[in-house]
Enzyme design. Sequence first.
Site, mmCIF file in Angstrom:
data_model
loop_
_atom_site.group_PDB
_atom_site.id
_atom_site.type_symbol
_atom_site.label_atom_id
_atom_site.label_comp_id
_atom_site.label_asym_id
_atom_site.label_seq_id
_atom_site.Cartn_x
_atom_site.Cartn_y
_atom_site.Cartn_z
ATOM 1 N N HIS A 56 138.164 40.381 33.405
ATOM 2 C CA HIS A 56 136.757 40.041 33.114
ATOM 3 C C HIS A 56 136.637 39.568 31.665
ATOM 4 O O HIS A 56 136.704 40.363 30.731
ATOM 5 C CB HIS A 56 135.852 41.257 33.339
ATOM 6 C CG HIS A 56 134.391 40.946 33.200
ATOM 7 N ND1 HIS A 56 133.489 41.123 34.220
ATOM 8 C CD2 HIS A 56 133.662 40.466 32.149
ATOM 9 C CE1 HIS A 56 132.276 40.768 33.820
ATOM 10 N NE2 HIS A 56 132.359 40.370 32.554
ATOM 11 N N HIS A 58 134.636 36.239 29.176
ATOM 12 C CA HIS A 58 133.796 35.036 29.128
ATOM 13 C C HIS A 58 134.466 34.065 28.152
ATOM 14 O O HIS A 58 134.188 34.112 26.946
ATOM 15 C CB HIS A 58 132.388 35.386 28.652
ATOM 16 C CG HIS A 58 131.655 36.302 29.575
ATOM 17 N ND1 HIS A 58 130.613 35.887 30.375
ATOM 18 C CD2 HIS A 58 131.833 37.618 29.851
ATOM 19 C CE1 HIS A 58 130.173 36.912 31.098
ATOM 20 N NE2 HIS A 58 130.898 37.978 30.793
ATOM 21 N N GLN A 151 123.932 33.354 33.999
ATOM 22 C CA GLN A 151 123.574 34.275 32.901
ATOM 23 C C GLN A 151 122.116 34.740 32.948
ATOM 24 O O GLN A 151 121.804 35.881 32.609
ATOM 25 C CB GLN A 151 123.850 33.568 31.562
ATOM 26 C CG GLN A 151 123.404 34.315 30.328
ATOM 27 C CD GLN A 151 124.394 35.373 29.876
ATOM 28 O OE1 GLN A 151 125.466 35.071 29.398
ATOM 29 N NE2 GLN A 151 124.035 36.619 30.050
ATOM 30 N N HIS A 209 127.873 40.584 37.816
ATOM 31 C CA HIS A 209 127.473 41.416 36.671
ATOM 32 C C HIS A 209 126.420 42.366 37.214
ATOM 33 O O HIS A 209 125.282 41.964 37.451
ATOM 34 C CB HIS A 209 126.888 40.552 35.553
ATOM 35 C CG HIS A 209 127.920 39.978 34.644
ATOM 36 N ND1 HIS A 209 128.854 39.074 35.063
ATOM 37 C CD2 HIS A 209 128.181 40.221 33.329
ATOM 38 C CE1 HIS A 209 129.644 38.767 34.042
ATOM 39 N NE2 HIS A 209 129.262 39.441 32.975
ATOM 40 N N GLU A 212 124.353 46.113 34.379
ATOM 41 C CA GLU A 212 124.867 46.232 33.007
ATOM 42 C C GLU A 212 123.691 46.569 32.093
ATOM 43 O O GLU A 212 123.214 45.754 31.313
ATOM 44 C CB GLU A 212 125.545 44.931 32.556
ATOM 45 C CG GLU A 212 126.254 45.077 31.210
ATOM 46 C CD GLU A 212 126.767 43.769 30.666
ATOM 47 O OE1 GLU A 212 126.512 42.712 31.261
ATOM 48 O OE2 GLU A 212 127.444 43.812 29.611
ATOM 49 N N ASP A 308 135.783 41.406 28.384
ATOM 50 C CA ASP A 308 134.427 40.870 28.405
ATOM 51 C C ASP A 308 134.256 39.772 27.367
ATOM 52 O O ASP A 308 133.979 38.634 27.710
ATOM 53 C CB ASP A 308 133.384 41.991 28.208
ATOM 54 C CG ASP A 308 132.032 41.650 28.814
ATOM 55 O OD1 ASP A 308 131.957 40.677 29.600
ATOM 56 O OD2 ASP A 308 131.056 42.359 28.529
HETATM 57 FE FE FE2 Z 1 130.564 40.125 31.304
#
Ligand code: FE2
Length: 412
Positions: A56, A58, A151, A209, A212, A308
């Site tokens: 995971h 980005h 997002q 996601h 979170e 992440d």
């Molecule tokens: Fe993430």
Amino acid sequence: MLLQQVHLANETDAVDIRITDGKFAAIAPHLDALSGEEVISDCAGKMVLPPFVESHVHLDTCLTAGRPQWNLSGTLFEGIQRWEEYKPFLTKQEVKDRVNQAIRMQAGNGIQYVRTHVDINDPKLTALEAILELREEVRDYMDIQIVAFPQYGILSYPKGKELLEQALKMGADVAGAIPHFEFTREYSVESLNICFELAQKYGKLIDVHCDEIDDEASRGLETLATRAYEAGMGHMVTASHTTAMHSYNNAYMIRLMRLLKLSGINFVANPCVNVHLGGRADTYPKRRGMTRVKELTAEGLNVSFGSDDIFDPWNPLGNANMRDQVFMGLYTGHMLGYEEITQSYRFVTENGARTLNLGDGYGIKVGNDANFVVMDAKNWYDALNFNAPVLRNYRKGKVIAHTAPVEKKVLF
Ligand code: FE2
């Protein structure tokens, strides 16, 4: 090529490994060198592992911290705001330059398999286009899976559903969603329905996601697990973060755990960033904000660790080294029992491979591609404790990155 007397993970007995035509050809306590065979003896006594899996990250946002401004509050939401300020600077080449740099950092740390989320709430899909191109350009060195990541939401962003579908058509491997960020509970549930519908339509994996947030009322996970269970897709589905689980009451958790086990979905915790972003609305005591790794693992569910963020608006640090995630994950999860330490490499190797659905081709066994790393330690305990470097990262039997052993001298 014959690699002499290395230790597979924590095995105390060493083995020789023969590699022929880029594949593992034989693994045995002792193999005689064939005539003319290249013999590697300087790894003797060192530990060998399958390559690390970054399950995971980005990559589209990596290496942008402080540009144009730092995230000073350290919250996830200011991170999103800072990223929004960076977006006007995005061009295909700019993304490729940054991500290329990050991929090389990863290779230097023994990573060969990466699942990257890419923000597709962009009408131009600039970052997606760039990383789709890069995925092909680096295929000889790194396997990259791309998650189409909305997002701002699928229903809470203009044309979010259309962008998600377009991203999957363009070649993203995995459908994403962000139910806790949708405007309403209804949108949250419907966004997951859309995610499943599109994933099934285009034959893609799913990585959400999920919850979170420190809000104990954030319960996207039960919907995700139910859809996965009912569709029989558990092994293809990943719940990333699930940090709200940290705050769920135990009575709810007992009921939820039954469903999670029925579903067989995968989990990804991101220990460093979860701890950094979590508990920000708390005074004291402050929650850790990492999902229940110890309990999920004990129940036989697959949990892997991811970074992440690498030096971006959500994490001002990060060096693409999976060891740091294991180190933080063990401390944060109260998992420093001896066995928990010795087995913890699995969070960033085989568990990650399971999250990514890499199948039987992953791992050190005869017939597989000779992809592996040699670490400057005799076992994982020492590698973790002393932050041992990856001496060599082998892909199909060829070195794609190497680091010289560090020699420390104390002068007394
Ligand atoms: Fe993430």
